[in-house]
Design an enzyme around this catalytic site. Structure first.
Site, PDB file in Angstrom:
ATOM      1  CG  HIS A 187      52.104  36.611  55.823  1.00 13.91           C
ATOM      2  ND1 HIS A 187      50.748  36.422  55.807  1.00 13.91           N
ATOM      3  CD2 HIS A 187      52.321  37.883  55.431  1.00 13.91           C
ATOM      4  CE1 HIS A 187      50.164  37.548  55.446  1.00 13.91           C
ATOM      5  NE2 HIS A 187      51.090  38.451  55.214  1.00 13.91           N
ATOM      6  CD  GLU A 426      45.236  45.068  52.495  1.00 12.99           C
ATOM      7  OE1 GLU A 426      45.975  44.150  52.129  1.00 12.99           O
ATOM      8  OE2 GLU A 426      45.323  45.594  53.615  1.00 12.99           O
ATOM      9  CG  ASP A 450      44.799  40.583  52.095  1.00 12.77           C
ATOM     10  OD1 ASP A 450      44.466  39.393  52.235  1.00 12.77           O
ATOM     11  OD2 ASP A 450      45.520  41.183  52.908  1.00 12.77           O
ATOM     12  CB  CYS A 497      53.207  47.127  48.931  1.00 18.60           C
ATOM     13  SG  CYS A 497      51.624  47.035  49.768  1.00 18.60           S
TER      14      CYS A 497
HETATM   15  C1  PEP Z   1      48.694  42.423  50.418  1.00 19.25           C
HETATM   16  O1  PEP Z   1      47.621  42.022  50.885  1.00 19.25           O
HETATM   17  O2  PEP Z   1      48.949  42.431  49.197  1.00 19.25           O
HETATM   18  C2  PEP Z   1      49.763  42.925  51.309  1.00 19.25           C
HETATM   19  C3  PEP Z   1      50.833  43.525  50.825  1.00 19.25           C
HETATM   20  O3  PEP Z   1      49.626  42.716  52.652  1.00 19.25           O
HETATM   21  P1  PEP Z   1      49.814  41.298  53.378  1.00 19.25           P
HETATM   22  O4  PEP Z   1      50.396  40.350  52.367  1.00 19.25           O
HETATM   23  O5  PEP Z   1      50.708  41.520  54.544  1.00 19.25           O
HETATM   24  O6  PEP Z   1      48.411  40.967  53.762  1.00 19.25           O
HETATM   25 MG    MG Z   2      47.108  42.472  52.919  1.00 14.02          MG
END
Ligand code: PEP
Ligand code: MG
Length: 538
Positions: A187, A426, A450, A497
């Protein structure tokens, strides 16, 4: 000296380097003899904190408007509070202790006092008084904490940065992130992309780099320590070139996301908080495709109240002026740990108690968030999406809870609008039953970060596996097509996303697959638009 690492976001940064140390939450108590000098030291640090806050206020007014910037004014006023000052000077005088200890002690006492009050507004001041105290303490302890206590923006060097640490940093003071550990899909890497600044991981940083000049080459994955005049001149020229390219992309603002043969697609932005909306608007995104709401929880010392969440969601919805805002409900657990949730240590946190699993188990937390979102829905166009879905039964439970929330709000006479309901795809399980799930929801948004992790059985946080964490794997590409087809058959629109959505080598593939939306970091919107506008599908 040149050090190699791996780039997680391109670009050039030139500036002083600063080594970030984990904040030592325990402030040491030391005996002092000259209490007057210690009080003076406190006062100087307080004035410096006020100066910093005035700077932050001015910047925030420009970026997010007066209303949202007001918190920095409140903080300045709190620092001037006479009771606060008296408590600190009393502790120094009566206990002969250092200013850091007196400030920490006072901050804790005041925070407890505010938290115990009946009034919601006063309760929220509890986090604020801790925040201002921490600011004064880090000024008092100066370089000891490292990081960004100076006046000029720096290249931040760290062993690793947890999401909860990154959200606390003053982003206006960071030119680039360089870490020893961490992975491309962490992140912190995502945050660097949101901030549009170069970032490297896997660089062998050392303590003695603190305060030296550095150049980050985010294209080559290189950190130059103590550059020569020649190197500086070369990179300054390269940076100017980059800035020119960025300016050229600005010409795409206001233009449609349409291919040469007329196929259109929605291009939305991913955000982590209210502060990112300025970047969304500056880059002309059509909406917000992923609001990672868990950052509200990560920034906070305690469960954010319904009112605090309502204000954040409403501000985002209002600032987006009717454009779609997709709020993802709380996705903590795995790498996003929040102390006050008191979660047990787990062997496999990524496959453990996280996201929707926590929300369906601790319903009161979930309902507070849903009430806040529905209340905010009245002020804009809000959609809601749910993370880590694996079954139809979860979706059914969510819908029941939503019905309860709507019923309560109606009974209380609180206005709200109906929101589009979607789920993140995901997990491989969600992909395989996407035909069934599509009939239950308005949209799907594929979380490729994910989905790649769970499909390839590769921990997205493990730097050792970065080279085989392959979102272009045929298994993933087939899954994407399957989700689009099943979604459309069941009447749901489908987007991406995850970070893959911004991978411009696949933009044409996504268009051909039939995606309706891509949600990417604000800094990638215009680049992806440029590629779309130069693509021909027939
Ligand atoms: C993902 O898993 O692609 C996602 C957009 O969520 P995060 O990266 O916050 O887990
Ligand atoms: Mg995710």
């Amino acid at each position: 000296m040149n050090l190699m690492g791996k780039s997680v976001f391109g670009g050039i940064a030139i500036g002083k380097m600063s080594v970030y140390h984990k904040k030592d939450s325990l402030v040491k108590r030391t005996k002092i003899t000259d209490t007057q000098a210690e009080i003076e030291r406190f006062k100087q640090a307080r004035d410096k904190a006020k100066e910093q806050l005035a700077g932050l206020y001015a910047k925030a007014v420009k970026e997010v408007g007066e209303l949202n910037a007001a918190i920095f004014e409140v903080h300045q006023m709190m620092l001037d509070d006479l009771d606060y000052e008296e408590s600190i000077t009393n502790i120094i005088e009566t206990q002969n202790v250092n200013a850091e200890f007196a400030v920490a002690n006072t901050g804790d006492n005041f925070a407890q006092m505010f938290a115990a009050m009946d009034n919601d507004y006063m309760k929220e001041r509890s986090a604020d008084v801790k925040d201002i105290s921490n600011r004064v303490i880090s000024i008092l302890s100066g370089a000891q904490h490292g990081g960004i206590s100076g006046d000029e923006p720096v290249i931040l060097l760290a062993d690793d940065l947890a999401p909860s640490e990154t959200v606390q940093l003053d982003k206006s003071m960071i030119l680039s992130f360089v870490t020893k550990f961490g992975s491309t899909n962490s992140h912190t890497a995502i945050l660097a992309r949101t901030m549009n600044i170069p970032a490297l991981i896997g660089v062998d940083i050392t303590e003695d780099m603190d305060g030296k000049m550095g150049i980050v080459d985010g294209f080559a994955g290189k950190l130059i320590v103590d550059p020569t005049e020649e190197e500086l001149a070369k990179y300054r020229a390269k940076k100017n070139e980059e800035d020119d390219k960025k300016r050229l992309l600005q010409e795409l603002k206001g233009k449609e996301n349409v291919t040469l043969d007329g196929r259109k697609i929605n291009l939305y932005a991913n955000i982590g908080g209210v502060g990112d909306v300025a970047a969304v608007l500056a880059n002309d995104a059509g909406g917000i495709g992923l609001f990672r709401s868990e950052f509200l929880y990560l920034e906070s010392d305690d469960y954010p109240t319904e009112d605090a969440q309502f204000t954040a969601y409403k501000t985002v919805a209002e600032n987006m002026a009717g454009k779609k805002v997709i709020i993802r409900t709380l996705d903590i657990g795995a790498d996003k740990q929040v102390d006050y949730f008191n979660m047990d240590k787990e062997e496999n946190p990524a496959m453990g108690y996280r996201a929707i699993r926590i929300c369906l188990d601790r319903k009161e937390i979930f309902k507070t968030q849903l009430r806040a979102i529905y209340r905010a829905s009245y002020y804009g166009t809000i959609s809601i999406m749910f993370p880590m879905i694996i079954s139809l039964s979860e979706v059914k439970q969510i819908k029941e809870i939503i019905a309860e929330v709507k019923k309560e709000l109606t009974e209380e006479g609180i206005p709200f609008q109906d929101c589009e309901i979607g789920i993140m795809i995901e997990t491989p399980a969600a992909v395989m039953i996407s035909d069934i799930l599509a009939k239950e929801v308005d949209f799907f948004s594929i979380g490729t970060n994910d989905l790649t992790q769970y499909t390839l059985a590769i921990d997205r946080q493990n730097p050792k596996l970065d080279s085989i964490y392959d979102s272009h794997h045929e298994a993933i590409l087939r899954m994407l097509q399957m989700v689009v087809d099943n979604g459309h058959k069941g009447g749901a629109w489908v987007g991406i996303c995850g970070e893959l959505g911004a991978d411009t080598t696949l933009t044409e593939t996504f268009l051909r697959m039939g995606f309706d939306e891509l949600s990417v970091s604000p800094s990638m919107i215009l680049k992806v638009r440029d590629v779309i506008r130069n693509t021909r599908l027939d």
